[in-house]
Design a protein around this motif. Structure first.
Motif, PDB file in Angstrom:
ATOM      1  N   TYR A 102      -5.476   6.946   9.142  1.00 49.83           N
ATOM      2  CA  TYR A 102      -6.611   7.333   9.985  1.00 49.83           C
ATOM      3  C   TYR A 102      -7.652   6.220   9.958  1.00 49.83           C
TER       4      TYR A 102
ATOM      5  N   LYS B 172     -16.190  -4.987   4.477  1.00 52.99           N
ATOM      6  CA  LYS B 172     -15.547  -5.190   5.780  1.00 52.99           C
ATOM      7  C   LYS B 172     -16.311  -4.513   6.916  1.00 52.99           C
TER       8      LYS B 172
ATOM      9  N   GLY C  17      -6.127   2.672   2.614  1.00 51.59           N
ATOM     10  CA  GLY C  17      -7.032   2.472   1.473  1.00 51.59           C
ATOM     11  C   GLY C  17      -7.649   3.756   0.950  1.00 51.59           C
ATOM     12  N   LEU C  18      -8.237   4.555   1.844  1.00 52.33           N
ATOM     13  CA  LEU C  18      -8.926   5.774   1.395  1.00 52.33           C
ATOM     14  C   LEU C  18      -7.938   6.864   0.991  1.00 52.33           C
ATOM     15  N   ALA C  19      -6.736   6.857   1.583  1.00 48.80           N
ATOM     16  CA  ALA C  19      -5.721   7.837   1.155  1.00 48.80           C
ATOM     17  C   ALA C  19      -5.359   7.576  -0.303  1.00 48.80           C
TER      18      ALA C  19
ATOM     19  N   ALA D 134     -16.736  -1.373   2.224  1.00 46.28           N
ATOM     20  CA  ALA D 134     -18.180  -1.542   2.435  1.00 46.28           C
ATOM     21  C   ALA D 134     -18.482  -2.951   2.926  1.00 46.28           C
TER      22      ALA D 134
ATOM     23  N   SER E 283     -10.769  -1.921  12.757  1.00 42.39           N
ATOM     24  CA  SER E 283     -10.031  -1.885  11.504  1.00 42.39           C
ATOM     25  C   SER E 283      -8.781  -2.760  11.562  1.00 42.39           C
TER      26      SER E 283
ATOM     27  N   ALA F 180     -23.206   3.897   4.995  1.00 41.03           N
ATOM     28  CA  ALA F 180     -22.340   4.942   4.445  1.00 41.03           C
ATOM     29  C   ALA F 180     -22.463   4.970   2.927  1.00 41.03           C
TER      30      ALA F 180
ATOM     31  N   ASP G 289     -12.614   3.435  13.472  1.00 38.43           N
ATOM     32  CA  ASP G 289     -12.741   2.499  14.579  1.00 38.43           C
ATOM     33  C   ASP G 289     -11.454   1.700  14.623  1.00 38.43           C
TER      34      ASP G 289
ATOM     35  N   ASP H 194       0.829  -1.213   0.000  1.00 39.27           N
ATOM     36  CA  ASP H 194       0.000   0.000   0.000  1.00 39.27           C
ATOM     37  C   ASP H 194       0.861   1.260   0.000  1.00 39.27           C
TER      38      ASP H 194
ATOM     39  N   PHE I 227     -20.197   6.325  -0.290  1.00 39.13           N
ATOM     40  CA  PHE I 227     -18.980   6.924  -0.853  1.00 39.13           C
ATOM     41  C   PHE I 227     -19.258   7.217  -2.321  1.00 39.13           C
TER      42      PHE I 227
ATOM     43  N   GLY J 241      -6.784  -4.075   8.420  1.00 36.46           N
ATOM     44  CA  GLY J 241      -6.663  -2.841   7.640  1.00 36.46           C
ATOM     45  C   GLY J 241      -5.357  -2.113   7.911  1.00 36.46           C
ATOM     46  N   THR J 242      -4.829  -1.452   6.877  1.00 30.54           N
ATOM     47  CA  THR J 242      -3.607  -0.681   7.057  1.00 30.54           C
ATOM     48  C   THR J 242      -3.921   0.798   7.259  1.00 30.54           C
TER      49      THR J 242
HETATM   50  N1  LIG Z   1     -18.126   1.744   4.586  1.00 28.44           N
HETATM   51  C1  LIG Z   1     -17.600   2.058   5.786  1.00 28.44           C
HETATM   52  N2  LIG Z   1     -18.341   1.970   6.920  1.00 28.44           N
HETATM   53  C2  LIG Z   1     -17.809   2.283   8.135  1.00 28.44           C
HETATM   54  N3  LIG Z   1     -16.533   2.703   8.317  1.00 28.44           N
HETATM   55  C3  LIG Z   1     -15.744   2.822   7.236  1.00 28.44           C
HETATM   56  C4  LIG Z   1     -16.228   2.508   5.916  1.00 28.44           C
HETATM   57  N4  LIG Z   1     -15.222   2.742   5.037  1.00 28.44           N
HETATM   58  C5  LIG Z   1     -14.176   3.147   5.774  1.00 28.44           C
HETATM   59  N5  LIG Z   1     -14.471   3.199   7.085  1.00 28.44           N
HETATM   60  C6  LIG Z   1     -13.571   3.638   8.181  1.00 28.44           C
HETATM   61  O1  LIG Z   1     -12.541   4.433   7.589  1.00 28.44           O
HETATM   62  C7  LIG Z   1     -11.273   3.950   7.986  1.00 28.44           C
HETATM   63  C8  LIG Z   1     -10.266   4.222   6.885  1.00 28.44           C
HETATM   64  O2  LIG Z   1     -10.496   3.371   5.781  1.00 28.44           O
HETATM   65  P1  LIG Z   1      -9.275   2.896   4.879  1.00 28.44           P
HETATM   66  O3  LIG Z   1      -9.805   2.094   3.756  1.00 28.44           O
HETATM   67  O4  LIG Z   1      -8.465   4.116   4.555  1.00 28.44           O
HETATM   68  O5  LIG Z   1      -8.389   2.011   5.869  1.00 28.44           O
HETATM   69  P2  LIG Z   1      -8.561   0.494   6.319  1.00 28.44           P
HETATM   70  O6  LIG Z   1      -9.757  -0.109   5.662  1.00 28.44           O
HETATM   71  O7  LIG Z   1      -8.499   0.494   7.793  1.00 28.44           O
HETATM   72  O8  LIG Z   1      -7.246  -0.159   5.758  1.00 28.44           O
HETATM   73  P3  LIG Z   1      -6.908  -0.660   4.255  1.00 28.44           P
HETATM   74  O9  LIG Z   1      -8.044  -0.248   3.366  1.00 28.44           O
HETATM   75  O10 LIG Z   1      -5.650   0.048   3.920  1.00 28.44           O
HETATM   76  O11 LIG Z   1      -6.725  -2.114   4.372  1.00 28.44           O
HETATM   77  C9  LIG Z   1     -11.480   2.505   8.316  1.00 28.44           C
HETATM   78  O12 LIG Z   1     -10.519   2.081   9.247  1.00 28.44           O
HETATM   79  C10 LIG Z   1     -12.881   2.488   8.897  1.00 28.44           C
HETATM   80  O13 LIG Z   1     -12.819   2.793  10.280  1.00 28.44           O
END
Ligand SMILES: Nc1ncnc2c1ncn2[C@@H]1O[C@H](COP(=O)(O)OP(=O)(O)OP(=O)(O)O)[C@@H](O)[C@H]1O
Ligand SMILES: [Mg+2]
Length: 348
Positions: free
Chosen positions: A299, A249, A315-317, A247, A306, A340, A302, A175, A342, A311-312
């Protein structure tokens, strides 16, 4: 005459600048310095205007030993902190009894400070993220050498956990590298023609097993005709993979994830023809306090959950940077308990 020349020189300087002579008074200042320190500073003793000890010491030393000095000046205009590098340089032959004066100039280094801070935070975060699985691995290696040496059942279980931790580290490094790649070509606009409908179908096809495992049904709604945008096919696939993965996870309890693709000739968000993709889940949603920071690296809304899900926090970055590169927009709407949404808006 001389005074005019001095004022003209100060006025031509792009930085806030002022002169303090041997009488210890401010004898001249440019408009930038007046804005920074106040309109009524000329003729005043410098210590009544510049109250920060470091800066006072630097000016005093400059008047005394006629050598260059530097100091930090922190100012706050009520809204934000600004950091200045203050430089004191001696100028011969001007000021009271031609005793010379110190030219004090202020350079705004707030952005440099912030960039430095961001870099330090980033290194600290990465180290922390890597250390957690690494510590676990080291612990298990020790156990396998000692207590669990002759216990094949425990050994198998530990190796399983170790595999999980190692792949977590592998994902994190992957990542980070992909974030780096996206950032480095963020200014280069993608030019390929991408069939978005097809991309979404492929993404869902790949993620269907993950959905089934979590008890989530994936569903795509798209216009009859395929929607095309200009973009980078691999990066766009990564955007939707990350969003649908999230979504599934985090929203698994909702039992379904909807992808809705629409297309319009004039989208108000980008003021041009654009495609919109909404990724909708019916899970627990995200507390609005988290929304502004959600796309920051590492960031997590939760934290515990996460990490537990592997989760790392990148993903959203990555999504955000890819969408920026496409001159698109990312919107997140959510209410606790309501799931949620997006939304990715991509200009065609
Ligand atoms: N659909 C969603 N519903 C609830 N919380 C969400 C949702 N999408 C993201 N989040 C929250 O946003 C945070 C950041 O998401 P992000 O995808 O950047 O990281 P991650 O899922 O923890 O790790 P990675 O995607 O790198 O494996 C998540 O840790 C989660 O807490
Ligand atoms: Mg994620």
């Amino acid at each position: 005459m001389l005074n005019d020349l001095i004022s003209d020189f100060l006025a031509a300087m792009p930085l806030p600048a002022l002169l303090v002579d041997q009488s210890e008074r401010i004898i001249a200042a440019n408009a930038e310095a007046l804005t920074l320190l106040g309109q009524q500073i000329i003729g005043r003793h410098f210590a009544t205007i510049l109250r920060q000890p470091q800066v006072l010491d630097a000016i005093e030393a400059g008047l005394r030993d006629k050598r260059p000095h530097t100091a930090r000046h922190l100012s706050n205009d009520g809204a934000q902190d600004t950091t200045y590098d203050v430089t004191c340089r001696y100028v011969r032959g001007i000021g009271a009894v031609q005793g010379g004066a110190v030219l004090v100039s202020f350079q705004d280094v707030t952005h440099l400070e912030q960039a430095g801070q961001m870099r330090r935070d980033f290194v600290a975060n990465v180290s922390h993220e890597l250390r957690t699985p690494l510590t676990a691995l080291m612990g298990f290696i020790e156990t396998l050498r000692g207590a669990a040496k002759d216990d094949p059942i425990a050994r198998d279980r530990f190796l399983g956990i170790m595999e999980g931790e190692a792949s977590r580290m592998n994902r994190l490094v992957g990542d980070l590298l992909s974030l780096n790649r996206v950032e480095s070509d963020e200014r280069v606009r993608p030019k390929e023609q991408v069939n978005l409908t097809q991309t979404l179908e492929d993404t869902l096809h790949t993620l269907r097993p993950l959905g089934e495992e979590a008890g989530v049904v994936l569903h795509l709604t798209a216009p009859e005709e395929d929607v095309e945008v200009t973009g980078d096919p691999d990066q766009l696939r990564q955007v939707f993979t990350n969003l649908v993965e999230n979504a599934i996870k985090y929203g698994a309890s909702g039992g379904r994830v909807d992808l809705v693709l629409t297309s319009s000739e004039r989208d108000p968000a980008v003021r041009a023809a654009a495609a919109r993709v909404q990724v909708i889940d019916k899970g627990p949603g995200i507390d609005p306090v988290h929304l502004p920071r959600l796309t920051e690296r590492f960031y997590r809304a939760d934290n515990h959950r996460s990490r537990q899900l592997g989760g790392t926090g990148l993903g959203l970055a990555i999504v955000k940077h890819i969408v920026n590169r496409h001159r698109g927009r990312l919107r997140v709407e959510s209410e606790l308990g309501q799931g949620a949404v997006f939304t990715v808006i991509l200009p065609k």
